[in-house]
Design a protein around this motif. Structure first.
Motif, PDB file in Angstrom:
ATOM      1  N   TYR A 409       0.860  -1.184   0.000  1.00  0.00           N
ATOM      2  CA  TYR A 409       0.000   0.000   0.000  1.00  0.00           C
ATOM      3  C   TYR A 409       0.894   1.229   0.000  1.00  0.00           C
ATOM      4  CZ  TYR A 409      -3.000   3.758   1.690  1.00  0.00           C
ATOM      5  OH  TYR A 409      -3.661   4.951   1.827  1.00  0.00           O
ATOM      6  N   VAL A 433      -6.417   0.215  -5.713  1.00  0.00           N
ATOM      7  CA  VAL A 433      -6.585   1.308  -4.768  1.00  0.00           C
ATOM      8  C   VAL A 433      -7.916   2.045  -4.909  1.00  0.00           C
ATOM      9  CG1 VAL A 433      -5.507   3.190  -6.097  1.00  0.00           C
ATOM     10  CG2 VAL A 433      -5.248   3.111  -3.605  1.00  0.00           C
ATOM     11  N   LYS A 442      -7.922  -0.932   2.366  1.00  0.00           N
ATOM     12  CA  LYS A 442      -7.127   0.281   2.165  1.00  0.00           C
ATOM     13  C   LYS A 442      -7.080   1.111   3.445  1.00  0.00           C
ATOM     14  CE  LYS A 442      -8.959   3.519  -0.359  1.00  0.00           C
ATOM     15  NZ  LYS A 442      -9.459   4.247  -1.546  1.00  0.00           N
TER      16      LYS A 442
END
Length: 490
Positions: A409, A433, A442
């Motif tokens: 991430y 994303v 996320k």
């Protein structure tokens, strides 16, 4: 007669007990033998380009054998995928925005507490051979001007034995400076001569605890400069490519990889010589042997070369730690991530040395000794200031991110940028994303990242803020960017 026999027996018994007590007391008083540390560092050797990690093309028999008796780290993550920042974080156990080297060729602080200073204080001999890249140039000096100059004694961070060049990418007949700053030359392919020097150092110091760092320049580009004997081992047309190499770059990628692999195989040969010398010296069981790299190389994955990017080809490196006395001589597969600042405290833990308060990384020696996973969820990755080959004009951007066992991430200054499921998508070809079904994931990873930034006092500011804070100047045209460069890179 029976009385005499009984008397003799009692005397023998008492003598035996006394001897046993004396031996036990001697064991208690005798300190344990401090382990030697041999730290072997390659430059730009990515995790995916090694035999024991499943690469069928590259020839690395010595490293493959070493992996069978080492702790094998499958997610060793460089905190910042570029040379000098990695080195500053390794020798200090700190993050780049703490020690201040977040840009190549900037000076590492002379007063820092470093690996060699710590081991030297504990009675170790200390030696460094090869590439340094921590002296840097002063503000206003010509960029790269320090690369061909000697490193002053007070800037060697506690290393006494010294056969060092600040930086060179000429790996054949290159020069270095010795302890007295006299220029000397490595004969032939410098990694071979540097390894010979390391073996000599080991043999001279085998009766006393020592710390030795052997820092090779390859397989960092130029890719075509490996010895001919090793280049002949590879046929570019038969090299397989990762699926994320665009078809338009396929031929170039195969040629680059063939030459890159030639460097890897040459270095693997040196690993074999080094391990044989340690065995012959009779110190293998009591030596912590580490093999790793600063960062990886894209090698045409996603159409890019070299590093700085947040993708696995750039941020993941090989990492093996062999220490038979404490870890045994069987492979221990480790999948939890480990970060660059964690290397120093983990080595100190394995060496039974205290962890100074200056160190920010985590000591993972106990789970290694116990044969457990590390218990670490994520490793931090960052690029506070884009520069050189990934400067702003080439698409570089500031980012922070985390690499977990499963996910990557990353966010830039505009917000979330990348999210990959590395188990389902190992070549990172599908960015999740912006997909609503991954919002919860996320948000969780963003929380992990924010906790990492808070713990390291990282405000995630634009590049110029850090350059101003540390009184650094950009090199040449690194600072040039369009006002909307972030939006253009989306």
């Amino acid at each position: 007669m029976n009385f005499n026999k009984l008397l003799i027996f009692n005397c023998i018994l008492l003598f035996s007990v006394a001897c046993k007590q004396e031996v036990e007391e001697t064991k208690k008083e005798k300190p344990s033998v401090a382990p030697n540390v041999v730290f072997v560092l390659a430059d730009q050797w990515r995790a995916q380009s090694i035999g024991y990690q499943g690469n069928k093309d590259v020839i690395t028999p010595n490293l493959d054998s070493l992996a069978k008796e080492s702790a094998v780290f499958h997610n060793a993550v460089t905190v910042m995928a570029v040379c000098a920042p990695w080195r500053g974080s390794f020798i200090s156990g700190q993050y780049p925005l703490t020690h201040g080297v977040f840009y190549n060729d900037k000076p590492f602080p002379t007063e820092a507490n470093t690996i060699a200073k710590i081991y030297k204080k504990a009675g170790y001999q200390t030696g460094y051979i090869g590439k340094w890249h921590l002296n840097g140039h002063k503000r206003g000096e010509e960029p790269f001007s320090a690369r061909n100059k000697p490193v002053p004694k007070e800037r060697r961070q506690g290393f006494d034995y010294w056969k060092v060049r600040e930086v060179t990418h000429n790996y054949n007949d290159s020069f270095y400076f010795d302890e007295e700053n006299q220029k000397q030359y490595w004969e032939g392919y410098d990694a071979f001569s540097q390894t010979d020097s390391a073996i000599s150092y080991i043999n001279k110091n085998k009766d006393n605890p020592f710390l030795l760092v052997l820092s090779w320049g390859p397989p960092h580009d130029p890719y075509h400069t490996a010895p001919e004997a090793y280049k002949k081992m590879y046929d570019a047309s038969k090299i397989s490519l990762r699926p994320n190499v665009p078809e338009a770059f396929a031929d170039s990628a195969r040629n680059v990889l063939a030459n890159y692999y030639a460097h890897c195989t040459a270095l693997d040969h040196s690993v074999g010589e080094l391990l044989a010398a340690i065995d012959e010296a009779g110190i293998a069981d009591n030596t912590i042997f580490v093999f790793t790299s600063e960062h990886g190389d894209m090698l045409m994955s996603k159409g890019a070369l070299k590093k700085q990017r947040p993708y696995d080809e750039s941020i993941k490196v090989p990492l093996l730690i062999r220490y038979p006395d404490k870890l045994g001589k069987v492979a221990h597969q480790i999948y939890d991530p480990i970060n660059t600042p964690d290397l120093l405290p983990t080595l100190l833990g394995l060496s039974d040395l205290g962890i100074p308060e200056t160190i920010e990384g985590t000591d993972f020696s106990k789970p290694l000794i116990d044969g457990d996973e590390l218990g670490n969820e994520a490793a931090l990755i960052m690029l506070p200031v884009p520069f050189h080959e990934w400067k702003f004009l080439n698409g570089g951007r500031e980012f922070r991110g985390v690499r977990t066992k499963k996910y990557t991430y990353v966010k830039d200054l505009l917000g979330p940028w990348l999210l990959y499921d590395n188990e389902l998508d190992p070549y990172q070809m599908h960015n999740l994303v912006d997909l609503p079904q991954f919002t919860q994931l996320k948000n969780h990873l963003d929380g992990v990242l924010m906790a990492k930034l808070k713990a390291t006092n990282d405000e995630f500011l634009p590049a110029d803020k850090y350059m101003t804070k540390w009184k650094y100047l950009y090199d040449r045209n690194d600072s040039i960017r369009k006002e909307n460069y972030l939006e253009l890179n989306r």
